[in-house]
Design an enzyme around this catalytic site. Structure first.
Site, PDB file in Angstrom:
ATOM      1  N   ARG A 131     -49.472  65.916 -32.605  1.00  0.00           N
ATOM      2  CA  ARG A 131     -50.295  66.613 -31.613  1.00  0.00           C
ATOM      3  C   ARG A 131     -49.744  68.035 -31.438  1.00  0.00           C
ATOM      4  NH1 ARG A 131     -52.012  63.667 -26.331  1.00  0.00           N
ATOM      5  NH2 ARG A 131     -53.654  65.228 -26.563  1.00  0.00           N
ATOM      6  N   GLN A 165     -58.771  60.743 -18.454  1.00  0.00           N
ATOM      7  CA  GLN A 165     -57.407  60.430 -17.992  1.00  0.00           C
ATOM      8  C   GLN A 165     -57.339  60.405 -16.466  1.00  0.00           C
ATOM      9  OE1 GLN A 165     -58.124  62.613 -20.413  1.00  0.00           O
ATOM     10  NE2 GLN A 165     -56.473  62.882 -21.872  1.00  0.00           N
ATOM     11  N   ASP A 223     -49.043  71.449 -20.408  1.00  0.00           N
ATOM     12  CA  ASP A 223     -48.581  70.977 -21.717  1.00  0.00           C
ATOM     13  C   ASP A 223     -47.724  72.025 -22.399  1.00  0.00           C
ATOM     14  OD1 ASP A 223     -51.364  69.669 -21.094  1.00  0.00           O
ATOM     15  OD2 ASP A 223     -50.203  68.285 -22.340  1.00  0.00           O
ATOM     16  N   ASN A 257     -53.199  73.650 -20.192  1.00  0.00           N
ATOM     17  CA  ASN A 257     -53.318  72.300 -19.626  1.00  0.00           C
ATOM     18  C   ASN A 257     -54.661  71.727 -20.061  1.00  0.00           C
ATOM     19  OD1 ASN A 257     -52.103  70.233 -17.929  1.00  0.00           O
ATOM     20  ND2 ASN A 257     -53.798  70.594 -16.522  1.00  0.00           N
ATOM     21  N   LYS A 258     -54.917  70.495 -19.693  1.00  0.00           N
ATOM     22  CA  LYS A 258     -56.127  69.788 -20.131  1.00  0.00           C
ATOM     23  C   LYS A 258     -57.382  70.630 -19.919  1.00  0.00           C
ATOM     24  CE  LYS A 258     -56.218  66.571 -21.813  1.00  0.00           C
ATOM     25  NZ  LYS A 258     -56.267  66.472 -23.301  1.00  0.00           N
ATOM     26  N   ARG A 309     -49.342  59.501 -23.932  1.00  0.00           N
ATOM     27  CA  ARG A 309     -49.832  60.885 -23.889  1.00  0.00           C
ATOM     28  C   ARG A 309     -49.213  61.556 -22.670  1.00  0.00           C
ATOM     29  NH1 ARG A 309     -51.060  60.214 -19.372  1.00  0.00           N
ATOM     30  NH2 ARG A 309     -52.044  62.246 -19.419  1.00  0.00           N
ATOM     31  N   GLY A 310     -49.485  62.862 -22.517  1.00  0.00           N
ATOM     32  CA  GLY A 310     -48.836  63.602 -21.430  1.00  0.00           C
ATOM     33  C   GLY A 310     -47.579  64.256 -21.994  1.00  0.00           C
ATOM     34  N   ALA A 311     -47.388  65.528 -21.618  1.00  0.00           N
ATOM     35  CA  ALA A 311     -46.338  66.332 -22.268  1.00  0.00           C
ATOM     36  C   ALA A 311     -44.952  65.687 -22.249  1.00  0.00           C
ATOM     37  CB  ALA A 311     -46.301  67.709 -21.598  1.00  0.00           C
TER      38      ALA A 311
HETATM   39  O1  MRU Z   1     -54.250  64.836 -23.886  1.00  0.00           O
HETATM   40  P1  MRU Z   1     -53.204  64.362 -22.924  1.00  0.00           P
HETATM   41  O2  MRU Z   1     -53.628  63.220 -22.064  1.00  0.00           O
HETATM   42  O3  MRU Z   1     -51.869  64.136 -23.590  1.00  0.00           O
HETATM   43  O4  MRU Z   1     -53.077  65.626 -22.031  1.00  0.00           O
HETATM   44  C1  MRU Z   1     -51.970  65.895 -21.324  1.00  0.00           C
HETATM   45  C2  MRU Z   1     -52.251  65.821 -19.917  1.00  0.00           C
HETATM   46  O5  MRU Z   1     -52.241  64.749 -19.360  1.00  0.00           O
HETATM   47  C3  MRU Z   1     -52.543  66.999 -19.155  1.00  0.00           C
HETATM   48  O6  MRU Z   1     -52.889  68.118 -19.793  1.00  0.00           O
HETATM   49  C4  MRU Z   1     -51.535  67.120 -18.053  1.00  0.00           C
HETATM   50  O7  MRU Z   1     -52.165  67.706 -17.020  1.00  0.00           O
HETATM   51  C5  MRU Z   1     -50.298  67.886 -18.428  1.00  0.00           C
HETATM   52  S1  MRU Z   1     -49.177  66.972 -19.318  1.00  0.00           S
HETATM   53  C6  MRU Z   1     -48.272  66.251 -18.071  1.00  0.00           C
END
Ligand code: MRU
Length: 384
Positions: free
Chosen positions: A98, A224, A265, A275-276, A54-56
């Site tokens: 996603r 996370q 993201d 973002n999250k 996960r993570g962009a």
């Molecule tokens: O749902 P996730 O864990 O894929 O979410 C992404 C993230 O970890 C965050 O939004 C993050 O701050 C930005 S993506 C590097």
């Protein structure tokens, strides 16, 4: 970055068999360090959807490798049409996993362009042998997957260097006292191929010998922050404290936060940041307390096609993530219920922080204001 003293990226090719991709299965962290072997597009799609990765940035790199696996699978097709259909279907399958992180579609599109080039190159050479065309396409997809991953790593390294300047400025003012950075979710190396975005400046500052401490938002519902950010900071020896998601405002009022750095993201070309979930509330609290609020992102997280954050698709995930929590006991992962079974729950994965609340964007090309003019000054190739 290092795990138990050994260098790891989050995704790589199996050195013994380049048709197998290996990744850190993040669902088991911080309690288990599990490496998963992936050799089909279907497995790769599951790994993204179910958040093994996960993570962009990492989602983008994973999709890049997924498209490489698609060409290997498609190579079994007896004709061009079958090959192309398999690759197109794989692209759609990966893109659907996603919705919010734009890096996913960006990486898939980059692969499609690259794979298509294979056909024209071979045609241009008058080598119409189908086997040769296929080999060329697989080779191009492999090269592009490696390129996407290497670029992600290098861009994050650069973000670290540009963000380091900001931390150094605060450190000078604080005369050796720790610089307190607050972050939300995980935008560290686990969210990219290496280094991270929001945490890259923190690692750079720590490695430079500056005193840095990180307030780590727990980041419910998937945690996370407490599971991943705390783990990777700990592996690197960076002092940190996990806090409940709602504690940030209180710490800011007490002067315990010097700056906020989060990831993104998807960021519009005008500077609105998805973002999250929960990031927006941190930005509001930061503004009320006059604390700088920075967003760190590689350019692959810009969506150059949209101008307003309200257009960003926001992922909604299953209610069970909110109503349940998991953890480890006696070597076993346990899931427990934390809400009335009959209460409905909503699970919005992301929110949008409007550009007016963002002090600056930290990119691989430098730091800029969160507005269209400043962004395009750094990335003039996207000016229409
Ligand atoms: O749902 P996730 O864990 O894929 O979410 C992404 C993230 O970890 C965050 O939004 C993050 O701050 C930005 S993506 C590097």
């Amino acid at each position: 970055m290092k795990v138990g003293g050994q260098h790891f990226r989050t995704i790589w090719l199996n050195p013994a068999n380049e048709q197998v991709v290996q990744l850190i299965d993040q669902r088991f962290l911080p309690h288990r360090f599990v490496i998963e072997d992936v050799s089909t597009v279907a497995q790769m799609a599951t790994a993204i959807r179910e958040m093994h990765v996960r993570g962009a940035g990492l989602i983008g790199a994973t999709a890049g490798y997924g498209m490489y696996l698609a060409t290997i699978e498609a190579a079994g097709s007896p004709a061009v049409a079958g090959f192309d259909r398999h690759v197109t279907d794989a692209a759609a399958q990966l893109k659907a996993t996603r919705p919010t992180a734009v890096n996913l579609a960006w990486a898939v599109e980059r692969q499609l362009t690259s794979i298509a080039k294979g056909k024209s190159e071979v045609r241009a050479a008058q080598a119409l042998d189908w086997r040769k065309t296929v080999q060329r396409k697989v080779a191009l997809a492999l090269a592009t997957a490696k390129e996407i991953a290497a670029e992600d790593e290098e861009h994050c390294r650069m973000i670290g260097q540009h963000g380091l300047d900001l931390i150094e400025q605060v450190a000078r003012r604080k005369n050796g006292k720790p610089v307190n950075v607050l972050t939300h979710c995980n935008a560290g190396w686990l969210a990219f191929v290496d280094y991270g975005s929001a945490l890259a400046p923190v690692y750079a500052a720590h490695d430079r010998g500056l005193s840095v401490h990180v307030w780590v938002d727990e980041t419910r519902p998937r945690s996370q922050g407490s599971k991943l950010t705390a783990w990777e900071l700990g592996q690197h020896g960076v002092p940190h404290t996990i806090i409940a998601d709602s504690a940030g405002g209180h710490l800011m009022q007490r002067g315990s936060v010097d700056l906020v750095i989060v990831g993104s993201d998807r960021t519009t070309c005008t500077g609105d940041v998805a973002n999250k979930i929960g990031t927006y509330l941190k930005a509001l609290a930061a503004q009320d307390n006059r604390i700088p609020f920075y967003v760190a992102l590689p350019s692959s997280s810009f969506d150059w096609t949209i101008r307003d954050g309200s257009e960003i698709p926001i992922e909604e995930r299953g209610a069970e993530e909110v109503k349940r929590a998991d953890g480890w006991r006696d070597g076993q992962m346990l899931e427990v219920s934390v809400a009335p079974e009959n209460s409905p729950a909503a699970n919005y994965g992301f929110d949008v922080t409007p550009r007016r609340l963002v002090t600056g964007l930290i990119t691989e090309r430098g730091v800029c204001k969160a507005d269209e003019k400043s962004i395009l000054e750094l990335f003039p190739e996207h000016a229409s």
